[in-house]
Design a protein around this motif. Sequence first.
Motif: not given
Length: 174
Positions: A17, A19-24
């Motif tokens: 996955s 991880l950039r998608r999990k962080v704003r």
Amino acid sequence: MTDTAKDQEYEILSPPSDLRRKVRELTPREAKKFDPVKAAEAALQRLSKNFGTWMDNETRDLMSAWEAVRNEGLTEETLATLFRAAHNIKGQALTLGFPLVGQVAANLCHLIETVPGPESLPLGLIGRHVEAIRAMVMEGAKDDANKTGVKLLETLQGVTDEYLAQFPPEPEEA
């Protein structure tokens, strides 16, 4: 002849996955206001309610490792498990709010690391360290405010130093 990267077979692995998608991402305005130290302290404060439980768990691991030494003898495996448990406490005790316990664990690690071999380890002294850690955690002897805990630490350090004095340090190679 050595293989070059072109000659070798290789496989590129992609993480499961992104991880950039999990962080704003913070806006420039938010980034200016963001204090990472303050955020870390707040996170630590939220987690602190679990510290006692975590320290209890570390102590149980140490007690279990000590029980294995008593039941199976001092083998390479049981000593490694005991050392790892003491070392974990040494490393985590300050963060978990038990600096005095960490000092006892550090002294136990020092004892194990300093003797020339496992056959030279005094089981009685190891047991006193383990029991001291268990009692200090159980009684909440966290820091220098606990005079009994401080005295216990000083006594263990003194007895350990006395015992280790019989093993002169190895000369360093030039």
